[in-house]
Design an enzyme around this catalytic site. Structure first.
Site, PDB file in Angstrom:
ATOM      1  N   ASP A 157      19.033   5.553  33.768  1.00  0.00           N
ATOM      2  CA  ASP A 157      20.538   6.077  33.550  1.00  0.00           C
ATOM      3  C   ASP A 157      20.920   5.163  32.298  1.00  0.00           C
ATOM      4  O   ASP A 157      21.040   5.160  31.591  1.00  0.00           O
ATOM      5  CB  ASP A 157      20.788   5.926  34.845  1.00  0.00           C
ATOM      6  CG  ASP A 157      21.926   6.783  35.103  1.00  0.00           C
ATOM      7  OD1 ASP A 157      22.587   8.118  34.621  1.00  0.00           O
ATOM      8  OD2 ASP A 157      23.046   6.157  35.065  1.00  0.00           O
ATOM      9  N   TYR A 205      31.245   5.673  31.038  1.00  0.00           N
ATOM     10  CA  TYR A 205      31.567   7.342  30.570  1.00  0.00           C
ATOM     11  C   TYR A 205      32.142   7.310  29.141  1.00  0.00           C
ATOM     12  O   TYR A 205      32.071   8.513  28.335  1.00  0.00           O
ATOM     13  CB  TYR A 205      31.493   7.909  31.937  1.00  0.00           C
ATOM     14  CG  TYR A 205      30.577   8.430  32.400  1.00  0.00           C
ATOM     15  CD1 TYR A 205      30.032   9.260  32.424  1.00  0.00           C
ATOM     16  CD2 TYR A 205      30.799   7.762  32.915  1.00  0.00           C
ATOM     17  CE1 TYR A 205      28.955   9.083  33.062  1.00  0.00           C
ATOM     18  CE2 TYR A 205      29.688   7.298  34.409  1.00  0.00           C
ATOM     19  CZ  TYR A 205      28.236   9.082  34.131  1.00  0.00           C
ATOM     20  OH  TYR A 205      27.669   8.670  35.509  1.00  0.00           O
ATOM     21  N   HIS A 243      15.402  10.906  39.474  1.00  0.00           N
ATOM     22  CA  HIS A 243      16.516  10.286  38.136  1.00  0.00           C
ATOM     23  C   HIS A 243      16.511   9.195  38.371  1.00  0.00           C
ATOM     24  O   HIS A 243      16.559   8.399  37.809  1.00  0.00           O
ATOM     25  CB  HIS A 243      17.619  11.080  37.897  1.00  0.00           C
ATOM     26  CG  HIS A 243      18.049  10.674  36.984  1.00  0.00           C
ATOM     27  ND1 HIS A 243      18.481  11.178  35.752  1.00  0.00           N
ATOM     28  CD2 HIS A 243      19.431  10.024  37.382  1.00  0.00           C
ATOM     29  CE1 HIS A 243      19.233  10.208  34.892  1.00  0.00           C
ATOM     30  NE2 HIS A 243      20.074   9.724  35.634  1.00  0.00           N
TER      31      HIS A 243
END
Length: 394
Positions: free
Chosen positions: A179, A314, A370
């Site tokens: 990630d 982000y 993930h």
């Protein structure tokens, strides 16, 4: 950029804070929601069961005690205080290994692996497979301090390289990342390659010019049928599942007002990703993660109040520059790739990854999504040990 002196740290959340969180969970006003699967969010039955377990069975102090088993410290680097575990390994010359987490998990996602990586002989293994294990809370996440401004993967890479070299005194080190941790690991390899002996990944986000993540493109030149099929599957996953990414990149503060006000809302926002991004083939939702694992991740964000500053990564990634390497740029340090069947970020074919990385180890994993450290820690653990052996043979 300067680094300060490390200070020993122990997690000790005030009881009053825990009581406030539990009171908010107990007083949550449930609303009527249609029955159905997870295609419209976390199923109501699962959320009610999770909150029932949270208020009647889950024990934060038990998990706090477990997290405090390992030596922990905090240190200021570039004006940001970073929390980390540092467990020295067994064997004659353990390699330093830094484990980098992403969102919406924390350093706790690697906690169950620390002892096994540092001391394999305690589990019937070879002590010379041991690592000096470093597990930071990413800047702005968890028990690292809340940030005064957003930090992207490149700025984070610079700080964590200083952690390993100036603070801990290692001349070189190995990295594992998934990630956001995978993105940071790649920039550590590019910007600080003289210190990095190897990078182990389960996510390949940055690629060669013209092959941006989620674009459906494979870059200049011919592409194999496997590359074309994969690029389309990634594009479809990006269109289907990355609304949260756009929201946290465009409006991280606005969404934080709501999510940080409600423990149940924050749990739903985070657990939705844990469930949706898991390898759900032939497994029921309740079998993907045990509730203690999920709730500990949620609780760390709640007790530290770091949802907002964690979410700002982000926004920061778009401010740092292109999300592809420059033409001709590649990661030259040895790379190991664990290709888990991740529905959120489908793993590329090996030939695609090799266009921008020096791949020395590749493992097609039979299962796991993930977050393999939570779903399939034994598979990830053995692959990391094998990567260490691969690097020692070079």
């Amino acid at each position: 950029m300067q680094a300060g002196l490390s200070v020993p740290f122990e997690i000790a959340v005030p009881q009053a804070k825990l009581d406030r969180i539990m009171q908010r969970v107990r007083s949550y006003e449930w609303f009527d929601a249609p029955a159905g699967g997870s295609d419209v969010g976390v199923p109501p039955g699962y959320m009610r069961d999770l909150c029932e377990y949270w208020t009647h069975t889950y024990d934060w102090r038990e998990h706090e005690h477990e997290l405090n088993r390992y030596p922990q410290f905090r240190v200021e680097i570039g004006g940001d205080r970073i929390h980390y575990i540092h467990e020295r390994g067994s064997g004659r010359k353990p390699s330093p290994l830094i484990l980098l987490h992403g969102w919406p998990v924390t350093h706790a996602a690697f906690a169950r692996m620390v002892e096994q990586l540092a001391h394999p002989e305690r589990f019937g293994g070879d002590p010379d497979d041991g690592f000096d294990v470093v597990v930071p809370s990413m800047p702005g996440f968890g028990f690292s301090d809340r940030l005064s401004r957003p930090l992207g993967p490149r700025a984070t890479a610079d700080r964590l390289d200083l952690l390993m070299t100036e603070v801990l005194g290692y001349e070189d080190y190995v990295i594992h990342g998934g990630d956001w941790g995978g993105l940071v690991a790649e920039w550590m390899g590019l910007r600080h390659g003289r210190h990095v002996t190897g990078i182990h990944l389960n996510l390949a986000f940055y690629r060669h010019d013209g092959a941006a993540f989620g674009s459906g493109q494979t870059g200049p030149g011919p592409a194999t049928p496997a590359e074309l099929a994969w690029a389309e599957s990634e594009r479809a996953a990006f269109e289907r599942e990355f609304a949260y990414f756009r929201l946290q990149a465009d409006d991280p503060l606005t969404v934080s007002y709501a999510i940080m006000d409600s423990p149940v809302g924050q749990a739903a926002w985070m657990v939705d990703k844990l469930l949706l991004w898991a390898d759900r083939r032939d497994r029921d939702l309740k079998d993907l993660f045990n509730m203690d694992t999920a709730l500990t991740e949620v609780m760390i964000y709640l007790v530290t109040g770091t949802f907002y500053t964690a979410a700002t990564i982000y926004r920061a990634i778009s401010q740092e520059g292109p999300i592809t390497f420059d033409p001709g740029q590649r990661i030259e340090v040895p790379v190991g790739f664990a290709a888990f069947p991740d529905p959120h970020c489908p793993p590329p074919p090996r030939e695609f990854v090799e266009k921008s990385r020096t791949v020395v180890q590749w493992t097609d994993m039979p299962r796991g999504g993930h977050f393999p450290s939570l779903e399939e820690p034994a598979l990830l653990l053995e692959d990391l040990r094998q990567f260490g052996r691969t690097l020692r043979r070079r």
